[in-house]
Design a protein around this motif. Structure first.
Motif, PDB file in Angstrom:
ATOM      1  N   PRO A   1     -17.192  28.230  -3.523  1.00  0.00           N
ATOM      2  CA  PRO A   1     -16.593  29.422  -4.129  1.00  0.00           C
ATOM      3  C   PRO A   1     -16.259  30.465  -3.068  1.00  0.00           C
ATOM      4  O   PRO A   1     -17.016  30.659  -2.109  1.00  0.00           O
ATOM      5  CB  PRO A   1     -17.682  29.929  -5.071  1.00  0.00           C
ATOM      6  CG  PRO A   1     -18.962  29.449  -4.467  1.00  0.00           C
ATOM      7  CD  PRO A   1     -18.630  28.133  -3.786  1.00  0.00           C
ATOM      8  N   LEU A   2     -15.134  31.111  -3.238  1.00  0.00           N
ATOM      9  CA  LEU A   2     -14.664  32.060  -2.233  1.00  0.00           C
ATOM     10  C   LEU A   2     -15.563  33.289  -2.106  1.00  0.00           C
ATOM     11  O   LEU A   2     -15.636  33.877  -1.027  1.00  0.00           O
ATOM     12  CB  LEU A   2     -13.228  32.500  -2.544  1.00  0.00           C
ATOM     13  CG  LEU A   2     -12.158  31.449  -2.253  1.00  0.00           C
ATOM     14  CD1 LEU A   2     -10.779  31.987  -2.620  1.00  0.00           C
ATOM     15  CD2 LEU A   2     -12.169  31.052  -0.788  1.00  0.00           C
ATOM     16  N   ASP A   3     -16.229  33.691  -3.176  1.00  0.00           N
ATOM     17  CA  ASP A   3     -17.124  34.853  -3.078  1.00  0.00           C
ATOM     18  C   ASP A   3     -18.205  34.620  -2.027  1.00  0.00           C
ATOM     19  O   ASP A   3     -18.459  35.472  -1.187  1.00  0.00           O
ATOM     20  CB  ASP A   3     -17.772  35.155  -4.429  1.00  0.00           C
ATOM     21  CG  ASP A   3     -16.769  35.697  -5.436  1.00  0.00           C
ATOM     22  OD1 ASP A   3     -15.762  36.284  -5.003  1.00  0.00           O
ATOM     23  OD2 ASP A   3     -17.002  35.538  -6.645  1.00  0.00           O
ATOM     24  N   THR A   4     -18.816  33.469  -2.066  1.00  0.00           N
ATOM     25  CA  THR A   4     -19.853  33.126  -1.099  1.00  0.00           C
ATOM     26  C   THR A   4     -19.277  33.051   0.305  1.00  0.00           C
ATOM     27  O   THR A   4     -19.875  33.534   1.271  1.00  0.00           O
ATOM     28  CB  THR A   4     -20.509  31.784  -1.466  1.00  0.00           C
ATOM     29  OG1 THR A   4     -21.014  31.882  -2.790  1.00  0.00           O
ATOM     30  CG2 THR A   4     -21.628  31.435  -0.521  1.00  0.00           C
ATOM     31  N   PHE A   5     -18.093  32.461   0.440  1.00  0.00           N
ATOM     32  CA  PHE A   5     -17.451  32.331   1.744  1.00  0.00           C
ATOM     33  C   PHE A   5     -17.133  33.702   2.335  1.00  0.00           C
ATOM     34  O   PHE A   5     -17.348  33.940   3.528  1.00  0.00           O
ATOM     35  CB  PHE A   5     -16.184  31.484   1.614  1.00  0.00           C
ATOM     36  CG  PHE A   5     -15.542  31.165   2.919  1.00  0.00           C
ATOM     37  CD1 PHE A   5     -16.192  30.407   3.871  1.00  0.00           C
ATOM     38  CD2 PHE A   5     -14.274  31.631   3.204  1.00  0.00           C
ATOM     39  CE1 PHE A   5     -15.594  30.114   5.093  1.00  0.00           C
ATOM     40  CE2 PHE A   5     -13.668  31.343   4.412  1.00  0.00           C
ATOM     41  CZ  PHE A   5     -14.328  30.581   5.346  1.00  0.00           C
ATOM     42  N   ALA A   6     -16.643  34.621   1.517  1.00  0.00           N
ATOM     43  CA  ALA A   6     -16.330  35.968   1.994  1.00  0.00           C
ATOM     44  C   ALA A   6     -17.597  36.679   2.468  1.00  0.00           C
ATOM     45  O   ALA A   6     -17.580  37.382   3.485  1.00  0.00           O
ATOM     46  CB  ALA A   6     -15.647  36.765   0.891  1.00  0.00           C
ATOM     47  N   ILE A   7     -18.699  36.475   1.772  1.00  0.00           N
ATOM     48  CA  ILE A   7     -19.973  37.083   2.184  1.00  0.00           C
ATOM     49  C   ILE A   7     -20.410  36.520   3.531  1.00  0.00           C
ATOM     50  O   ILE A   7     -20.867  37.251   4.406  1.00  0.00           O
ATOM     51  CB  ILE A   7     -21.053  36.861   1.104  1.00  0.00           C
ATOM     52  CG1 ILE A   7     -20.727  37.679  -0.141  1.00  0.00           C
ATOM     53  CG2 ILE A   7     -22.438  37.219   1.631  1.00  0.00           C
ATOM     54  CD1 ILE A   7     -21.573  37.333  -1.350  1.00  0.00           C
TER      55      ILE A   7
END
Length: 85
Positions: free
Chosen positions: A39-45
């Motif tokens: 998921p992109l949210d985790t990647f952005a973090i």
């Protein structure tokens, strides 16, 4: 006999360090593409930055379009291939 000194290498496995370096150098756009970033949210973090524009799509490959196989020997030889570790 020639004696060589030891070499010490430092490795940084935190991608956020590199991303912040790019931002500090004035980079305005970065395009990241992959089939495994979700998921992109985790990647952005993990990168430590906020993406203002995101596009995340569902899988586009149907199960019937996938094939899985294992190569046990080379193509031109009878040498066995071992992929264990």
């Amino acid at each position: 006999a020639k004696v060589q000194g030891a070499t010490l290498h430092y490795w940084c496995f935190n991608a956020a360090v590199a991303m912040h370096d790019l931002i500090n150098k004035g980079v305005r756009s970065v395009v990241l593409t992959s089939g495994t970033l979700a998921p992109l949210d985790t990647f952005a973090i993990e990168l430590g930055i906020d993406f203002t524009v995101r596009l995340e799509n569902p899988h586009v490959v149907d199960r019937s379009q996938c094939a899985v196989s294992v190569c046990t020997h080379g193509t031109n030889t009878n040498v066995g291939l071992n992929s264990t570790y």
